[in-house]
Design an enzyme around this catalytic site. Sequence first.
Site, short mmCIF file in Angstrom:
data_model
loop_
_atom_site.label_atom_id
_atom_site.label_comp_id
_atom_site.label_asym_id
_atom_site.label_seq_id
_atom_site.Cartn_x
_atom_site.Cartn_y
_atom_site.Cartn_z
N HIS A 133 31.37 27.51 46.31
CA HIS A 133 32.26 27.11 45.23
C HIS A 133 32.09 25.64 44.82
CE1 HIS A 133 34.99 30.72 46.45
NE2 HIS A 133 33.96 31.07 45.70
N CYS A 135 28.74 14.48 33.88
CA CYS A 135 29.12 14.45 32.47
C CYS A 135 28.61 15.72 31.81
CB CYS A 135 28.50 13.22 31.79
SG CYS A 135 28.73 13.27 30.00
N ASN A 183 40.81 34.44 62.36
CA ASN A 183 41.73 34.04 61.29
C ASN A 183 43.16 34.15 61.79
OD1 ASN A 183 41.47 33.20 58.47
ND2 ASN A 183 42.88 34.88 58.06
P1 CNA Z 1 42.86 31.19 51.50
O1 CNA Z 1 42.93 32.37 50.64
O2 CNA Z 1 43.85 30.10 51.31
O3 CNA Z 1 42.94 31.73 53.00
C1 CNA Z 1 42.96 30.86 54.08
C2 CNA Z 1 43.07 31.71 55.35
O4 CNA Z 1 42.91 30.85 56.45
C3 CNA Z 1 44.40 32.42 55.51
O5 CNA Z 1 44.17 33.80 55.73
C4 CNA Z 1 45.03 31.75 56.75
O6 CNA Z 1 45.64 32.70 57.59
C5 CNA Z 1 43.84 31.18 57.44
N1 CNA Z 1 44.11 29.94 58.16
C6 CNA Z 1 44.73 28.83 57.69
N2 CNA Z 1 44.72 27.87 58.63
C7 CNA Z 1 44.11 28.39 59.71
C8 CNA Z 1 43.78 27.90 60.99
N3 CNA Z 1 44.10 26.66 61.35
N4 CNA Z 1 43.15 28.72 61.86
C9 CNA Z 1 42.82 30.00 61.52
N5 CNA Z 1 43.10 30.51 60.31
C10 CNA Z 1 43.72 29.72 59.42
O7 CNA Z 1 41.42 30.51 51.43
P2 CNA Z 1 40.01 31.16 51.16
O8 CNA Z 1 39.01 30.12 51.51
O9 CNA Z 1 39.88 32.50 51.74
O10 CNA Z 1 40.04 31.35 49.58
C11 CNA Z 1 39.03 30.98 48.86
C12 CNA Z 1 39.34 29.75 47.95
C13 CNA Z 1 40.22 28.68 48.51
C14 CNA Z 1 38.03 29.07 47.77
O11 CNA Z 1 37.68 29.19 46.44
C15 CNA Z 1 38.19 27.61 48.14
O12 CNA Z 1 37.49 26.80 47.24
C16 CNA Z 1 39.65 27.36 48.02
N6 CNA Z 1 40.18 26.20 48.77
C17 CNA Z 1 39.38 25.30 49.39
C18 CNA Z 1 39.93 24.24 50.09
C19 CNA Z 1 39.02 23.25 50.78
O13 CNA Z 1 37.94 22.97 50.28
N7 CNA Z 1 39.43 22.72 51.93
C20 CNA Z 1 41.32 24.08 50.15
C21 CNA Z 1 42.12 25.01 49.49
C22 CNA Z 1 41.53 26.07 48.81
#
Ligand code: CNA
Length: 237
Positions: free
Chosen positions: A120, A128, A212
Site C-alpha cells: 500500500h 508532485c 492475530n
Molecule cells: P486492520 O484492519 O486495522 O486490522 C488490524 C488487526 O490487527 C486486527 O485484526 C487486530 O486484532 C490486530 N491487532 C492489533 N494490534 C495487535 C497486536 N498488538 N497484536 C496482534 N494483533 C493485533 O489492519 P489491516 O492491516 O488488516 O488493514 C489493512 C489497511 C490498514 C492497510 O491498507 C494499511 O495501510 C492500513 N493501516 C496501516 C497502518 C500503518 O501503516 N501502521 C496503520 C493503520 C492502518
Amino acid sequence: MDKLETLKAWVQESKNIVFFGGAGVSTESGILDFRSVDGLYSQKFDYPPETIISHSFYLRNPEYFFRFYREKMLPLGFEPNITHRVLARWEREGRLSAVVTQNIDGLHQKAGSKKVYELHGSVLRNYCTRCGKFYPAEFIKDSSGVPRCGCGGIVKPDVVLYEESLDQRVLEKSVEAIAGADMMIVAGTSLTVYPAAGLIRYYPGKKLVLINRDETPYDDYANLVLHETLGTVFSQL
Ligand code: CNA
C-alpha cells in the site's frame, strides 16, 4: 507440543520465511490500526474513513483529505517494536526472505529489514503529480491546506488509496516470494482488505501461521493459529 513450541520449531527449521503483516504489527509502536475497538474506524468523522481515503474523495475534496491525512495517517516519530526487530534479525540470519506489508509507516526498514514489499505504499515517499519531484513526509506534515510543489502541482503521498490499484511490480514480487516460501507467518491483519488479503492463498506449503489478537476470516485456513498480541509472541522468538 503447545502452539508456541510448534512455532519456534518451525522457525528454527525454516530458511525462507515470508512474513505478511498489517496495521497490528505497528500498534505496539503506538500507531493506531483501523479495525480494533480503539482503532481509527471507531472514531467519529464527518465521513467514514474509507470514504475520506478514497481516490474520488481525494479529487473532490483535497483540503479535507489532507487535513485528515496529516492528523490521522502520518505516523512520524514512531519507533520499531520487538516484532519489527525480530523480523530484521531473521533476515540477517538467512531465515527470512521477505516482509510483505500492508503498512505505510516504514517501520520495517527502520528496524533494518531490507526486502520489504509495501503493498500500500509509504508515507515516506511523496511526489508532485505534475513534475514528479520527490518530497519527504515532513514536507506534507509542515504544509497547510493542499501541499503544492514549486511548479504548482499537488504533492501526493505514495500510498494506495481505496479505488486505486496496487503497484503491479510490488504485487508480482510479493506473489513470487510467497509462492517460494517454506513457511509463512501472517500477523496483525484483519485480512479484510483486498487484493492484499488474497495473497496468502499463493503460499503452497503446510506451515501457514496466523498470529492475530482477534479472529480473522482465514483462521480455518491456517495450519497454526495464535490469538495473541504480537509482542507476547515475538518477544519469545
Ligand atoms: P486492520 O484492519 O486495522 O486490522 C488490524 C488487526 O490487527 C486486527 O485484526 C487486530 O486484532 C490486530 N491487532 C492489533 N494490534 C495487535 C497486536 N498488538 N497484536 C496482534 N494483533 C493485533 O489492519 P489491516 O492491516 O488488516 O488493514 C489493512 C489497511 C490498514 C492497510 O491498507 C494499511 O495501510 C492500513 N493501516 C496501516 C497502518 C500503518 O501503516 N501502521 C496503520 C493503520 C492502518
